[in-house]
Design a protein around this motif. Structure first.
Motif, PDB file in Angstrom:
ATOM      1  N   SER A 134       8.620   5.545   1.982  1.00 12.10           N
ATOM      2  CA  SER A 134       8.023   4.225   2.140  1.00 12.10           C
ATOM      3  C   SER A 134       6.616   4.367   2.694  1.00 12.10           C
ATOM      4  O   SER A 134       6.349   5.264   3.505  1.00 12.10           O
ATOM      5  CB  SER A 134       8.840   3.364   3.101  1.00 12.10           C
ATOM      6  N   CYS A 135       5.747   3.469   2.259  1.00 11.77           N
ATOM      7  CA  CYS A 135       4.415   3.433   2.845  1.00 11.77           C
ATOM      8  C   CYS A 135       4.353   2.280   3.852  1.00 11.77           C
ATOM      9  O   CYS A 135       5.139   1.334   3.771  1.00 11.77           O
ATOM     10  CB  CYS A 135       3.340   3.278   1.777  1.00 11.77           C
ATOM     11  N   ALA A 136       3.427   2.403   4.779  1.00 10.11           N
ATOM     12  CA  ALA A 136       3.310   1.405   5.833  1.00 10.11           C
ATOM     13  C   ALA A 136       1.862   1.307   6.300  1.00 10.11           C
ATOM     14  O   ALA A 136       1.082   2.248   6.118  1.00 10.11           O
ATOM     15  CB  ALA A 136       4.210   1.773   7.006  1.00 10.11           C
ATOM     16  N   ALA A 137       1.535   0.186   6.907  1.00  8.51           N
ATOM     17  CA  ALA A 137       0.177  -0.036   7.398  1.00  8.51           C
ATOM     18  C   ALA A 137       0.212  -0.676   8.775  1.00  8.51           C
ATOM     19  O   ALA A 137       1.119  -1.463   9.083  1.00  8.51           O
ATOM     20  CB  ALA A 137      -0.586  -0.927   6.417  1.00  8.51           C
ATOM     21  N   ALA A 138      -0.779  -0.326   9.567  1.00  5.04           N
ATOM     22  CA  ALA A 138      -0.905  -0.899  10.907  1.00  5.04           C
ATOM     23  C   ALA A 138      -1.969  -1.986  10.909  1.00  5.04           C
ATOM     24  O   ALA A 138      -2.809  -2.055  10.016  1.00  5.04           O
ATOM     25  CB  ALA A 138      -1.288   0.194  11.903  1.00  5.04           C
ATOM     26  N   ALA A 139      -1.926  -2.832  11.938  1.00  3.96           N
ATOM     27  CA  ALA A 139      -2.904  -3.913  12.069  1.00  3.96           C
ATOM     28  C   ALA A 139      -3.680  -3.740  13.365  1.00  3.96           C
ATOM     29  O   ALA A 139      -3.677  -4.615  14.231  1.00  3.96           O
ATOM     30  CB  ALA A 139      -2.197  -5.265  12.037  1.00  3.96           C
TER      31      ALA A 139
END
Length: 125
Positions: A94-99
């Motif tokens: 899975s890919c993920a992103a931070a804010a």
């Protein structure tokens, strides 16, 4: 809203290669790009595999030298090139992103808040 969509999973023999892609939409508002790839096998916890933080990269020890994470800002696509695959690499990735908006703050795997649904990678021996 930030959406992530993975593609590129599949079946490969040990020693083979795959390239995973993650199309990230709605992320242009964040000037600091901190994104990552995770993997999970049934019955086990999710683990961070590779992290990209505005051109700095980090890798899980057992994928160093075999996996490469990269981000194409123009197409908003995150990649994971996986070479010399081993049966133990089989998992849902899975890919993920931070804010994170602060440039002085650290970015780690635990900072990811936007997630894709995952793509399955199987590796046969």
């Amino acid at each position: 809203e930030v959406d992530l969509a993975e593609s590129g999973g599949g079946s490969v023999q040990a020693g083979g290669s795959l390239r995973l892609s993650c199309l990230i939409s709605g992320y242009r508002a964040y000037s600091r790009k901190c994104v990552a790839w995770f993997r999970q096998v049934p019955g086990e916890g999710r683990e961070g595999v590779a992290l990209f933080d505005n051109d700095e990269v980090k890798y899980k020890d057992d994928v160093k030298g075999r996996f490469t994470i990269s981000l194409d800002r123009g197409s908003s696509t995150l990649y994971l090139q996986m070479n010399s695959l081993k049966p133990e690499d089989a998992a849902t990735y899975s890919c993920a992103a931070a804010a994170i908006t602060s440039w002085s703050a650290a970015c780690t795997y635990s900072d990811m808040i936007f997630w894709g649904k995952g793509t399955l990678v199987t590796v046969s021996s």
